[in-house]
Scaffold this active site. Structure first.
Site, PDB file in Angstrom:
ATOM      1  N   GLU A   1      57.804  49.927  42.722  1.00 36.26           N
ATOM      2  CA  GLU A   1      56.419  50.239  43.067  1.00 36.26           C
ATOM      3  C   GLU A   1      55.671  49.007  43.604  1.00 36.26           C
ATOM      4  O   GLU A   1      54.708  48.533  42.991  1.00 36.26           O
ATOM      5  CB  GLU A   1      55.693  50.782  41.830  1.00 36.26           C
TER       6      GLU A   1
ATOM      7  N   CYS B   1      24.902  35.382  40.209  1.00 37.84           N
ATOM      8  CA  CYS B   1      24.295  34.626  39.107  1.00 37.84           C
ATOM      9  C   CYS B   1      25.302  34.355  37.996  1.00 37.84           C
ATOM     10  O   CYS B   1      25.105  34.751  36.836  1.00 37.84           O
ATOM     11  CB  CYS B   1      23.086  35.397  38.570  1.00 37.84           C
TER      12      CYS B   1
END
Length: 476
Positions: A311, A389
């Site tokens: 995968e 921030c």
């Protein structure tokens, strides 16, 4: 470079304006003026048309790597009389177009939620070529997957046996399932990316497998395909996959005594190079190493080589992606180190952890390049930071840029095709960037830029529509 803050990996680095081919898309180059092009498209032109931040995806690179993965594993498995099924891990980055690219390249699609299942189906991927996994699938997700006819569901716990069987009974179908197992292999990767260790949320212990498989086989609505393993992500070697295969095949042999076990799924997690000093193992070498270990172990155990599934996600789409930013504030910070005074230059950009969470999550390392020009200025150590921030809002921990790089310059960060758009957020109420594919000198929008109107459409407290705001204004 005398700055004591410069990491060792940069001391021996080559030209800080070069585009190393194992990190950048193969089509990336600097034109006659020094500006970067990818697939024949000038990055500065893309920034002018679509704004920044901007995810750019080299379509040919993604398609080519997908085809390589299929060829590598099929080529390694077929001489052994086994089939190889390559699933694209949609969590890396999934859009309707990308799902179609993977389908057309011969891959199946691996999804982890109903949200990933929906675009894969809508894009025309046959349900039988889709696998669903996840540690906490909802009843609705299971019902949708079963009714759609997905080819496999990965069971992540004992309780899912009856839940999936009941969903299959209601839909009057027989559902193929795999069982995710913790192999106990401690892959060499970040703690948050290691997914086969004993004390974590995924899968079941090897000792639980016989009882759970017996429960699966006792439900006529289920067909047992085999065991599933995923040892982690961003793994740069073969050893962990090989050891997981050896451990699972011992259990696989024991399960054969009471029924069929046609497949073995060894998951994904194949790593890529994010910086010039990293070296990823070629997919062909991974395939030969993994499949060779499976064949040798099966011979030792006296069993046939099962069909294999893998995968990959990051390995396919990661190197195809580049993120563009516009530089803003530049700030030199004077520091005292054990080796004397030093300066770290902070270059702020108009994105950050909202479009690249990996640096904050995993301490990931990246490169950065001046994208719209080349410079004769001496290189200086920089840290590229975002506008959010948080002091941890870092895009590139450490790299070299020309000393004259500053406000208004276009910066490019490579190897951002996987887990960037997928992990993007609206922190500080910023809008998420678009994704634009480039191929053969042309561009195509895969994901449109999120607008403030999109962002606030879900805010029930706003009774008036948001005013129209340009992409440039939204980035300010």
């Amino acid at each position: 470079m005398t700055n004591p803050l410069v990491p060792a990996r940069l001391l021996g680095a080559g030209d800080p304006q070069a585009l190393p081919g194992h990190v950048w898309p193969a089509s990336a180059r600097r034109n006659g003026t020094g500006a970067i092009e990818i697939a024949g498209v000038l990055l500065a032109d893309l920034a002018d048309r679509h704004g920044t931040p901007l995810y750019v995806l080299d379509e040919g690179e993604a398609k080519g790597r997908a085809a390589r993965a299929v060829a590598a594993f099929r080529g390694a498995a077929e001489p052994l009389g086994a089939r190889a099924h390559v699933y694209y891990a949609g969590k890396a980055f999934l859009s309707a177009d990308v799902a179609r690219w993977m389908r057309d390249a011969g891959l199946r699609i691996d999804v982890a939620t109903g949200g990933e299942l929906a675009p894969a189906l809508a894009a025309g991927v046959p349900a039988a070529r889709i696998g669903l996994h996840g540690n906490d699938k909802s009843d609705d997700e299971l019902a949708t997957a079963v009714e759609a006819g997905v080819g496999s569901i990965v069971l992540d716990s004992a309780e899912e046996v009856d839940r999936v069987a009941d969903a299959a009974r209601r839909a009057a179908v027989v559902q193929a399932v795999r069982l995710r197992v913790n192999s106990g292999v401690h892959a060499s990767t970040h703690e948050y990316l290691a997914t086969a260790r004993e004390d974590q949320k995924f899968g079941v212990a090897l000792t639980q497998v016989p009882a759970i498989v017996a429960a699966i086989r006792a439900r006529p609505e289920l067909r047992f395909l085999g065991l599933h393993s995923h040892i982690g992500s961003q793994i740069l070697g073969v050893g962990g996959f090989a050891e997981a295969a050896r451990r699972l095949l011992v259990v696989h042999r024991d399960l054969l005594r009471s029924g069929e076990v046609p497949e073995l799924n060894l998951g994904g997690g194949f790593g890529i190079a994010y910086t010039e000093d990293q070296e990823a193992v070629p997919i062909e070498q991974l395939a030969i190493g993994i499949v060779g270990t499976v064949a040798a172990t099966c011979a030792e155990l006296g069993i046939a080589v099962p069909d294999l599934a893998v995968e990959p996600g990051r390995w396919i789409v990661g190197p195809a992606g580049v993120t563009l930013y516009t530089a803003g504030t530049v700030k030199d910070v004077e520091l005292q180190t054990p080796d004397g005074p030093a300066t770290r230059r902070y270059v702020s950009v108009d994105g950050g952890m909202s479009d690249n969470a990996r640096t904050a999550l995993y301490g990931a390392e990246y490169q950065v390049r001046l994208a719209d020009r080349i410079s004769e200025a001496d290189p200086v150590l920089v840290r590229v930071v975002g506008r959010h921030c948080e002091s941890g809002d870092v895009v590139v921990q450490a790299d070299l840029l020309p000393a004259d790089a500053g406000r208004g310059d276009l910066l490019a960060v490579p190897a951002t095709g996987a887990y960037h758009h997928s992990l993007a957020s609206n922190y500080n109420l910023v809008t998420r960037p678009p994704v634009v594919a480039v191929a053969d000198g042309a561009e195509r929008v895969l994901i449109t830029r999120e607008t403030l109107a999109d962002l606030f459409a879900r805010d029930a407290g706003l009774t008036e529509p948001m005013p129209a705001v340009s992409a440039a204004q939204e980035a300010e």
